[in-house]
Design a protein around this motif. Sequence first.
Motif, PDB file in Angstrom:
ATOM      1  N   GLY A 205      -4.423 -73.236 -44.818  1.00  0.00           N
ATOM      2  CA  GLY A 205      -5.766 -73.792 -44.769  1.00  0.00           C
ATOM      3  C   GLY A 205      -6.461 -73.508 -43.452  1.00  0.00           C
ATOM      4  N   SER A 206      -5.721 -73.613 -42.340  1.00  0.00           N
ATOM      5  CA  SER A 206      -6.307 -73.334 -41.020  1.00  0.00           C
ATOM      6  C   SER A 206      -6.746 -71.883 -40.923  1.00  0.00           C
ATOM      7  N   PHE A 207      -5.880 -70.980 -41.377  1.00  0.00           N
ATOM      8  CA  PHE A 207      -6.237 -69.563 -41.341  1.00  0.00           C
ATOM      9  C   PHE A 207      -7.415 -69.287 -42.270  1.00  0.00           C
ATOM     10  N   GLY A 208      -7.409 -69.911 -43.446  1.00  0.00           N
ATOM     11  CA  GLY A 208      -8.477 -69.657 -44.403  1.00  0.00           C
ATOM     12  C   GLY A 208      -9.839 -70.062 -43.884  1.00  0.00           C
ATOM     13  N   VAL A 209      -9.932 -71.286 -43.360  1.00  0.00           N
ATOM     14  CA  VAL A 209     -11.215 -71.765 -42.846  1.00  0.00           C
ATOM     15  C   VAL A 209     -11.680 -70.909 -41.677  1.00  0.00           C
ATOM     16  N   ALA A 210     -10.750 -70.554 -40.785  1.00  0.00           N
ATOM     17  CA  ALA A 210     -11.124 -69.785 -39.597  1.00  0.00           C
ATOM     18  C   ALA A 210     -11.589 -68.375 -39.957  1.00  0.00           C
ATOM     19  N   LEU A 211     -10.789 -67.654 -40.753  1.00  0.00           N
ATOM     20  CA  LEU A 211     -11.139 -66.261 -41.067  1.00  0.00           C
ATOM     21  C   LEU A 211     -12.361 -66.182 -41.970  1.00  0.00           C
ATOM     22  N   MET A 212     -12.412 -67.071 -42.956  1.00  0.00           N
ATOM     23  CA  MET A 212     -13.583 -67.068 -43.829  1.00  0.00           C
ATOM     24  C   MET A 212     -14.830 -67.495 -43.063  1.00  0.00           C
TER      25      MET A 212
ATOM     26  N   LEU B  90       8.838 -74.575 -32.226  1.00  0.00           N
ATOM     27  CA  LEU B  90       8.043 -74.626 -33.452  1.00  0.00           C
ATOM     28  C   LEU B  90       6.681 -75.251 -33.186  1.00  0.00           C
ATOM     29  N   THR B  91       6.663 -76.342 -32.409  1.00  0.00           N
ATOM     30  CA  THR B  91       5.395 -77.002 -32.085  1.00  0.00           C
ATOM     31  C   THR B  91       4.485 -76.076 -31.286  1.00  0.00           C
ATOM     32  N   ALA B  92       5.050 -75.387 -30.274  1.00  0.00           N
ATOM     33  CA  ALA B  92       4.251 -74.460 -29.469  1.00  0.00           C
ATOM     34  C   ALA B  92       3.700 -73.322 -30.313  1.00  0.00           C
ATOM     35  N   GLY B  93       4.539 -72.780 -31.198  1.00  0.00           N
ATOM     36  CA  GLY B  93       4.093 -71.671 -32.036  1.00  0.00           C
ATOM     37  C   GLY B  93       3.001 -72.079 -33.000  1.00  0.00           C
ATOM     38  N   ILE B  94       3.203 -73.217 -33.673  1.00  0.00           N
ATOM     39  CA  ILE B  94       2.198 -73.679 -34.640  1.00  0.00           C
ATOM     40  C   ILE B  94       0.900 -74.051 -33.932  1.00  0.00           C
ATOM     41  N   THR B  95       1.015 -74.787 -32.816  1.00  0.00           N
ATOM     42  CA  THR B  95      -0.175 -75.197 -32.077  1.00  0.00           C
ATOM     43  C   THR B  95      -0.985 -73.991 -31.622  1.00  0.00           C
ATOM     44  N   SER B  96      -0.310 -73.002 -31.075  1.00  0.00           N
ATOM     45  CA  SER B  96      -1.001 -71.797 -30.599  1.00  0.00           C
ATOM     46  C   SER B  96      -1.666 -71.056 -31.748  1.00  0.00           C
ATOM     47  N   ALA B  97      -0.956 -70.929 -32.876  1.00  0.00           N
ATOM     48  CA  ALA B  97      -1.517 -70.207 -34.013  1.00  0.00           C
ATOM     49  C   ALA B  97      -2.748 -70.921 -34.569  1.00  0.00           C
ATOM     50  N   VAL B  98      -2.675 -72.253 -34.677  1.00  0.00           N
ATOM     51  CA  VAL B  98      -3.826 -73.014 -35.186  1.00  0.00           C
ATOM     52  C   VAL B  98      -5.012 -72.910 -34.234  1.00  0.00           C
ATOM     53  N   LEU B  99      -4.745 -72.967 -32.920  1.00  0.00           N
ATOM     54  CA  LEU B  99      -5.831 -72.848 -31.946  1.00  0.00           C
ATOM     55  C   LEU B  99      -6.479 -71.469 -31.993  1.00  0.00           C
ATOM     56  N   VAL B 100      -5.672 -70.439 -32.208  1.00  0.00           N
ATOM     57  CA  VAL B 100      -6.233 -69.090 -32.315  1.00  0.00           C
ATOM     58  C   VAL B 100      -7.200 -69.018 -33.483  1.00  0.00           C
TER      59      VAL B 100
END
Length: 580
Positions: free
Chosen positions: A481-488, A280-290
């Motif tokens: 929130g991470s996806f929103g800030v990044a994509l926007m 879970l940590t690896a998946g979340i960390t990777s997704a947030v970094l992307v």
Amino acid sequence: MSASSATNGAKRGTEDLQVKEGPSPGQGIPKAAEDASGTTPEATQDAAPRTEAAPLAAAATDAEGADGAGSASGAGAGGRKPRSVRLVLLSLMIAVLLAMLDNMIVGTAMPTIVGELGGLEHLSWVVTAYTLTTAASTPIWGKLGDMFGRKGVFLTSIVLFLIGSMASGAAQTMGQLIGFRAVQGLGAGGLMVGAMAIMGDLIPPRERGKYMGLMAGVMSLAMIGGPLVGGTLTDHLGWRWAFYINLPLGAVALAMVGTVLHLPKKPAKGRIDYLGAGLLTAGITSAVLVTSWGGTEYDWDSATIVGLALLAVVALAAFPFVERRVAEPILPLRVFHSRNFSLMALIGFVLGFVMFGSMTFLPLFQQSVQGASATNSGLLLLPVLLPMMVVSVVTGRATTRTGRYRMYPIMGGALIPVGLFLLAQMDVGTSRLTSGLYMAVLGAGMGFLMQLTMLIAQNSVELKDMGVASSTTTLFRTIGGSFGVALMGTVFARRVEDSMRESAAASGGSGGGKQLADTGPQLDAASLEKLPAQVREAYEHAVAGGTHGVFLLATGVALLTFVAAWFIKEVPLKDAEAQK
């Protein structure tokens, strides 16, 4: 029930506390009050039928509860006094304030920090390190609280947060600051989850709405006051006090939780799911970094981003297979069997997407296009934050009074896309009054959802999964929130750059054309004042165009909330008896 029978019951239960004084026959004690005051849960077994008209002992501040033991609780040796409940809730609100206030304060101090420590190229990591460890640790904190008891785990998260705050304030290099911010983020991951889970233990869902409304008010206060406090501390005491300010607040919360809150200690249930936690940590960390690095630090098609995306997919795909096979999963998949819980996870994701994205780009529009001062960045958000706070408090109290809640997510799901669509219509001629009205529509919509997502999610699970429900809901909002800030952010930067290039091409080979081409996508109001009128006007139009694209994207995403809200089932909120 006699004291001897209560004692025998305490021996039979692994999580029961020693009885100090048993209640008289027919005087049942709610589980929320038992856990908080030290009275054995076994004392409720012979209780008389309960009514919703009598005061709730666990939330005896001013609420009308779901149990008939209020007077007994107040008089009995093991009962909880109203003042104690207020102190517990106050300590939880301080913890929530710490978690929300930190990033808002630090953001204002960042220019000064870079000026003293250097390392401008690593500036984004000061924020990323904090949000990354917060997101990755959130579900783990929730599960640890379920397994080992919430009080000890909550106190640990406060201590870890304070250690990170003290070390961040003493950092001598940018690398040290980034590392200490990661430690601080680990503690912050447990603050919000712990506060919500403890509230879930102490106060049944039927009474919880108005208290969650107060929590939303605290969050709004942090968003409003954070930049102002950060600017004042940085100007008069230095940037290090942006971190040191957490120490006295944290010490108060630590002392209050340690002395006032009394919850039973839980023996460990099985082994910690290390493999599940790692995946879970690896998946979340990777997704947030992307989402954080994609299109900024690295191109979207670069080997780094593609590799992180693949790691995120593989880790998150393997996670459910592991969770189905371990005795005590870090995130029990059974919680998603509830339709309401799954819908709250989706709505929480969209709410995080919209909220964090809006809070990022609204001040940028107001500073760059409307000429507002950056030092007043907290006040600039008042038109969205005040309605959000008021609606959240009113909705919480109405939910407590009536027990009905389904209409509120539908209303919020309708208002949010309307508000975002109105914000997408802003241009260089939009007045502050007009944009403030648009922001108020968005804020009211978010107010209907801010705390109800947590309330409905907690009402959808058993008491033993309260920590998991709280952490999962918080996690989806954080990732959203991470996806929103990044994509926007990607949409905004692309539109601004394209608009500036078009303006430069229209100006031909003049000096103004070259300056237009060289203008960056994130100038502040002070820098804009130094530019020639032609360049400044072109940049204002570019920012308005970028804002239009950002809020149109958010409008499309927010429509998912409106659709999902119609599928919510109005499951009756549990009272103290049903929550046991």
